[in-house]
Motif scaffolding. Structure first.
Motif, mmCIF file in Angstrom:
data_model
loop_
_atom_site.group_PDB
_atom_site.id
_atom_site.type_symbol
_atom_site.label_atom_id
_atom_site.label_comp_id
_atom_site.label_asym_id
_atom_site.label_seq_id
_atom_site.Cartn_x
_atom_site.Cartn_y
_atom_site.Cartn_z
ATOM 1 N N VAL A 189 -7.524 -1.999 -6.583
ATOM 2 C CA VAL A 189 -7.407 -1.822 -5.137
ATOM 3 C C VAL A 189 -8.690 -2.320 -4.480
ATOM 4 N N ARG A 190 -8.549 -3.239 -3.528
ATOM 5 C CA ARG A 190 -9.720 -3.864 -2.903
ATOM 6 C C ARG A 190 -9.784 -3.678 -1.398
ATOM 7 N N PHE A 191 -8.699 -3.226 -0.756
ATOM 8 C CA PHE A 191 -8.725 -3.133 0.702
ATOM 9 C C PHE A 191 -9.690 -2.029 1.148
ATOM 10 N N PRO A 192 -10.127 -2.058 2.430
ATOM 11 C CA PRO A 192 -11.102 -1.065 2.910
ATOM 12 C C PRO A 192 -10.573 0.360 2.783
ATOM 13 N N MET A 193 -11.500 1.275 2.504
ATOM 14 C CA MET A 193 -11.116 2.664 2.248
ATOM 15 C C MET A 193 -11.932 3.619 3.111
ATOM 16 N N LEU A 194 -11.232 4.419 3.911
ATOM 17 C CA LEU A 194 -11.861 5.482 4.675
ATOM 18 C C LEU A 194 -11.719 6.794 3.908
ATOM 19 N N VAL A 195 -12.545 7.774 4.258
ATOM 20 C CA VAL A 195 -12.543 9.059 3.544
ATOM 21 C C VAL A 195 -12.247 10.173 4.539
ATOM 22 N N ASP A 196 -11.275 11.022 4.188
ATOM 23 C CA ASP A 196 -10.871 12.146 5.044
ATOM 24 C C ASP A 196 -10.732 13.388 4.169
ATOM 25 N N GLN A 197 -11.842 14.050 3.909
ATOM 26 C CA GLN A 197 -11.807 15.196 3.001
ATOM 27 C C GLN A 197 -11.141 16.416 3.625
ATOM 28 N N SER A 257 -18.656 -0.099 -5.647
ATOM 29 C CA SER A 257 -17.334 0.326 -5.201
ATOM 30 C C SER A 257 -16.343 -0.826 -5.335
ATOM 31 N N PRO A 258 -15.110 -0.531 -5.759
ATOM 32 C CA PRO A 258 -14.101 -1.599 -5.827
ATOM 33 C C PRO A 258 -13.572 -1.972 -4.442
ATOM 34 N N PHE A 259 -13.774 -1.099 -3.453
ATOM 35 C CA PHE A 259 -13.175 -1.289 -2.137
ATOM 36 C C PHE A 259 -14.037 -2.187 -1.243
ATOM 37 N N GLN A 260 -13.373 -2.875 -0.309
ATOM 38 C CA GLN A 260 -14.104 -3.660 0.684
ATOM 39 C C GLN A 260 -14.817 -2.718 1.633
ATOM 40 N N ASP A 261 -15.861 -3.243 2.290
ATOM 41 C CA ASP A 261 -16.497 -2.405 3.304
ATOM 42 C C ASP A 261 -15.630 -2.386 4.560
ATOM 43 N N CYS A 262 -15.992 -1.535 5.490
ATOM 44 C CA CYS A 262 -15.156 -1.305 6.674
ATOM 45 C C CYS A 262 -15.688 -1.999 7.922
ATOM 46 N N ALA A 263 -16.738 -2.804 7.756
ATOM 47 C CA ALA A 263 -17.421 -3.379 8.915
ATOM 48 C C ALA A 263 -16.490 -4.190 9.814
ATOM 49 N N ARG A 320 -3.048 -11.522 9.035
ATOM 50 C CA ARG A 320 -2.002 -11.144 10.001
ATOM 51 C C ARG A 320 -1.842 -9.638 10.123
ATOM 52 N N LEU A 321 -2.275 -8.920 9.100
ATOM 53 C CA LEU A 321 -2.057 -7.478 9.026
ATOM 54 C C LEU A 321 -3.190 -6.855 8.224
ATOM 55 N N ARG A 322 -3.742 -5.773 8.724
ATOM 56 C CA ARG A 322 -4.776 -5.050 7.977
ATOM 57 C C ARG A 322 -4.114 -3.948 7.143
ATOM 58 N N VAL A 323 -4.535 -3.825 5.903
ATOM 59 C CA VAL A 323 -4.134 -2.686 5.077
ATOM 60 C C VAL A 323 -5.392 -1.850 4.879
ATOM 61 N N ILE A 324 -5.308 -0.583 5.241
ATOM 62 C CA ILE A 324 -6.467 0.306 5.224
ATOM 63 C C ILE A 324 -6.095 1.580 4.482
ATOM 64 N N GLY A 325 -6.901 1.971 3.534
ATOM 65 C CA GLY A 325 -6.674 3.209 2.807
ATOM 66 C C GLY A 325 -7.405 4.366 3.457
ATOM 67 N N VAL A 326 -6.829 5.549 3.322
ATOM 68 C CA VAL A 326 -7.500 6.781 3.729
ATOM 69 C C VAL A 326 -7.391 7.729 2.540
ATOM 70 N N ASN A 327 -8.515 7.925 1.854
ATOM 71 C CA ASN A 327 -8.531 8.807 0.696
ATOM 72 C C ASN A 327 -8.690 10.247 1.190
ATOM 73 N N SER A 328 -7.729 11.091 0.830
ATOM 74 C CA SER A 328 -7.651 12.428 1.401
ATOM 75 C C SER A 328 -7.852 13.516 0.355
ATOM 76 N N ARG A 329 -8.722 14.475 0.662
ATOM 77 C CA ARG A 329 -8.936 15.666 -0.177
ATOM 78 C C ARG A 329 -9.079 15.306 -1.650
ATOM 79 N N ASP A 330 -10.065 14.470 -1.925
ATOM 80 C CA ASP A 330 -10.231 13.915 -3.261
ATOM 81 C C ASP A 330 -11.708 13.893 -3.616
ATOM 82 N N SER A 331 -12.022 13.688 -4.886
ATOM 83 C CA SER A 331 -13.416 13.494 -5.276
ATOM 84 C C SER A 331 -13.722 11.997 -5.265
#
Length: 201
Positions: free
Chosen positions: A140-148, A39-45, A116-127
């Motif tokens: 894109v490297r910032f952490p990515m959450l999934v919200d189908q 995955s290109p994205f960072q983990d969310c730990a 100083r600031l977190r940037v977090i992605g939320v991938n929505s209704r996607d494959s």
């Protein structure tokens, strides 16, 4: 002539079904191929790490929705209310042209405001495959959450992508932006205005 047309109908249906099956079959294979790539994205730990700031009951803004989302890279699910702010959530989908346009600006924001600031992605209704390909193509490297199921948009009462949510250090939503693709300058302006942080554009 009518009889000939009736006889050719089953043949036409058979050809149509075969084409549909043939065009749909490769999709799982593409997903499997993507699953074997890192995955290109960072983990969310680390999203919930750090001391929790005391919540001022008089502070303006609502808390983040009481939702738990999976991380694109796997691992433990992330409860949004446990995320340590300040943070900017970018809700996006690969099929949304303004989302693709603004993703590089969010990546640059994550680099300029690191620590100083977190940037977090939320991938929505996607494959998964489409999201991963966009992440790879745009760096894109910032952490990515999934919200189908679009749970975040429903909880915020916003039916739009892209959607950008600005969250303060107390975990309160200070602003939700649905104005379209944001560039570096506009992102920096919104971060300053709603979170009080200065980030170079």
């Amino acid at each position: 002539m009518r009889r000939l047309a009736l006889l050719s109908l089953p043949l036409l249906l058979l050809v149509t079904v075969a084409c549909t099956t043939e065009t749909e079959a490769p999709e799982p294979a593409r997903e499997d191929a993507v699953a074997t790539r890192p995955s290109p994205f960072q983990d969310c730990a680390g999203l919930t790490d750090g001391p929790a700031d005391p919540v001022d009951g008089a502070a303006a803004g609502d808390p983040l929705p009481e939702l738990t989302l999976t991380c694109f890279t796997g691992g433990d699910p992330v409860a949004l209310r446990d995320v340590r702010g300040p943070a900017v959530f970018n809700i996006w989908a690969s099929w949304c042209p303004p989302c693709r346009k603004e993703l590089p600006a969010f990546q640059r924001l994550s680099e300029r405001a690191e620590g100083r600031l977190r940037v977090i992605g939320v991938n929505s209704r996607d494959s998964r495959g489409a999201a991963q390909s966009i992440g790879e193509d745009f760096g894109v490297r910032f952490p990515m959450l999934v919200d189908q199921g679009e749970a975040v948009q429903r909880a915020l009462r916003r039916n739009a992508v892209p959607l950008t949510v600005f969250v303060d250090a107390q975990g309160r939503v200070r602003h939700v932006d649905s104005s379209g693709a944001l560039d570096d300058a506009r992102l920096a302006e919104l971060v300053q205005q709603h979170l009080g942080l200065t980030v170079t554009a």
